[in-house]
Design an enzyme around this catalytic site. Sequence first.
Site, PDB file in Angstrom:
ATOM      1  N   THR A 278      47.093  25.799  37.894  1.00 14.53           N
ATOM      2  CA  THR A 278      46.932  26.958  37.033  1.00 14.53           C
ATOM      3  C   THR A 278      46.923  26.508  35.574  1.00 14.53           C
ATOM      4  O   THR A 278      47.582  25.543  35.227  1.00 14.53           O
ATOM      5  CB  THR A 278      48.138  27.873  37.304  1.00 14.53           C
ATOM      6  OG1 THR A 278      47.975  28.391  38.610  1.00 14.53           O
ATOM      7  CG2 THR A 278      48.284  28.994  36.316  1.00 14.53           C
TER       8      THR A 278
ATOM      9  N   ARG B  72      46.481  38.522  48.016  1.00 13.05           N
ATOM     10  CA  ARG B  72      47.762  38.172  47.372  1.00 13.05           C
ATOM     11  C   ARG B  72      47.570  38.075  45.847  1.00 13.05           C
ATOM     12  O   ARG B  72      46.607  37.520  45.357  1.00 13.05           O
ATOM     13  CB  ARG B  72      48.233  36.832  47.920  1.00 13.05           C
ATOM     14  CG  ARG B  72      49.538  36.305  47.295  1.00 13.05           C
ATOM     15  CD  ARG B  72      49.281  35.233  46.274  1.00 13.05           C
ATOM     16  NE  ARG B  72      50.505  34.629  45.768  1.00 13.05           N
ATOM     17  CZ  ARG B  72      50.535  33.788  44.729  1.00 13.05           C
ATOM     18  NH1 ARG B  72      49.430  33.453  44.112  1.00 13.05           N
ATOM     19  NH2 ARG B  72      51.679  33.301  44.311  1.00 13.05           N
TER      20      ARG B  72
ATOM     21  N   ASP C  49      51.807  35.766  39.804  1.00 10.83           N
ATOM     22  CA  ASP C  49      52.350  36.204  38.509  1.00 10.83           C
ATOM     23  C   ASP C  49      51.330  36.147  37.377  1.00 10.83           C
ATOM     24  O   ASP C  49      51.476  36.850  36.364  1.00 10.83           O
ATOM     25  CB  ASP C  49      53.548  35.331  38.117  1.00 10.83           C
ATOM     26  CG  ASP C  49      53.164  33.850  38.004  1.00 10.83           C
ATOM     27  OD1 ASP C  49      52.410  33.367  38.874  1.00 10.83           O
ATOM     28  OD2 ASP C  49      53.600  33.190  37.043  1.00 10.83           O
TER      29      ASP C  49
ATOM     30  N   GLY D 190      53.852  28.219  38.378  1.00 11.10           N
ATOM     31  CA  GLY D 190      54.804  27.924  39.451  1.00 11.10           C
ATOM     32  C   GLY D 190      54.613  28.913  40.585  1.00 11.10           C
ATOM     33  O   GLY D 190      53.600  29.613  40.649  1.00 11.10           O
TER      34      GLY D 190
ATOM     35  N   GLY E 207      54.456  31.980  42.129  1.00  9.01           N
ATOM     36  CA  GLY E 207      54.317  33.231  41.401  1.00  9.01           C
ATOM     37  C   GLY E 207      55.288  34.323  41.782  1.00  9.01           C
ATOM     38  O   GLY E 207      55.729  35.108  40.926  1.00  9.01           O
TER      39      GLY E 207
HETATM   40  N1  ASP Z   1      51.602  30.954  39.357  1.00  7.30           N
HETATM   41  C1  ASP Z   1      50.429  30.753  40.160  1.00  7.30           C
HETATM   42  C2  ASP Z   1      50.428  31.766  41.274  1.00  7.30           C
HETATM   43  O1  ASP Z   1      51.465  32.020  41.845  1.00  7.30           O
HETATM   44  C3  ASP Z   1      50.321  29.386  40.748  1.00  7.30           C
HETATM   45  C4  ASP Z   1      50.472  28.247  39.755  1.00  7.30           C
HETATM   46  O2  ASP Z   1      51.082  28.422  38.722  1.00  7.30           O
HETATM   47  O3  ASP Z   1      49.968  27.118  40.033  1.00  7.30           O
HETATM   48  O4  ASP Z   1      49.376  32.265  41.609  1.00  7.30           O
END
Ligand code: ASP
Length: 317
Positions: free
Chosen positions: A183, A211, A214, A234, A236
Amino acid sequence: MVVLAVHGGAGGDGPWRGMTDADPQRVACMQALLADIGQRLASGELAASEAVCLAVECMENEPLYNAGRGSVLDAEGNISMDASIMRGHDQAAGSVVGLQSSRHPVRAAERLMENGWPVMLAGPAGDVFAAENGVEQVEKAWLETQLRRAQWNKWRRERLRPGATDEEDALLDHDAEHDGWGTVGAVALDVHGNLAAATSTGGMTGKPPGRVGDTPIIGAGTWADKHIAVSCTGVGEAFIRTAAAHAVASFHKDRSLESAAEAMLDLVEPLGGRGGVIAVNQKGEVVMPFRTMLMYRGWYRDGVVDVGIGPSFLQSS
Ligand code: ASP
């Protein structure tokens, strides 16, 4: 003082094992965009909100990051992308969920923010709005890369392991490959003292269709107000359950920026929220803590670009 800081996702466990073959390309992407957009921010050409949008667009263009082209695949092997942006001085925001044909989801979010209403659009309506507002539309095959398909095939094989749980099934990008993709996000402070934050993602490999993580949720993955701009990465679900990006802003009211960011990570960790965050405040202070093996990250400050993957920065330029 102006500041531009970016992240390219967090992930992995244990000590950092050094650069992978693909890392120089990711590092070069961050260095180039930080030098170019940072300097334009410093000259006053760019407002913070345009700087973060352009920075995230550069990372959406880089197939080795999990946003835009090169987004990870969901459980059915499809791409759906989420993004959001927030401007600090008036708390204007835009967010898109589940886009499938927009080359730059963050630009779609920025157009929504400029439009003023609504704040969020989901699914095909988001792509239609994006197309009508000048955001380039692309084929699914263009967004998907061979690497992501290979990663998905591996996920599918391993998912069938006896004992795998639903929770384990949706993997942070880096965890799946022991390599770094992720991300992307950006925060900035411009010459007028205005702040902005933006975040964009393909989500997590093998996520159930529909789905929402965050990243597109204002206050969870992204937050900006007059005092602070925050972009998270992270797992989410934990960042949603703690309103993580907004939590950093709340903690910063009576704590240092560093302590505020760490306090947020303390909140998400017990909920399974491994990850990291970048934040900048009105004084131009920047923090980039993470609780994973690595977090791709970098900043432009006072004409200097620094980038890092593991615990310390790699080099100055
Ligand atoms: N936060 C992102 C999600 O949950 C994933 C990521 O940060 O790599 O979709």
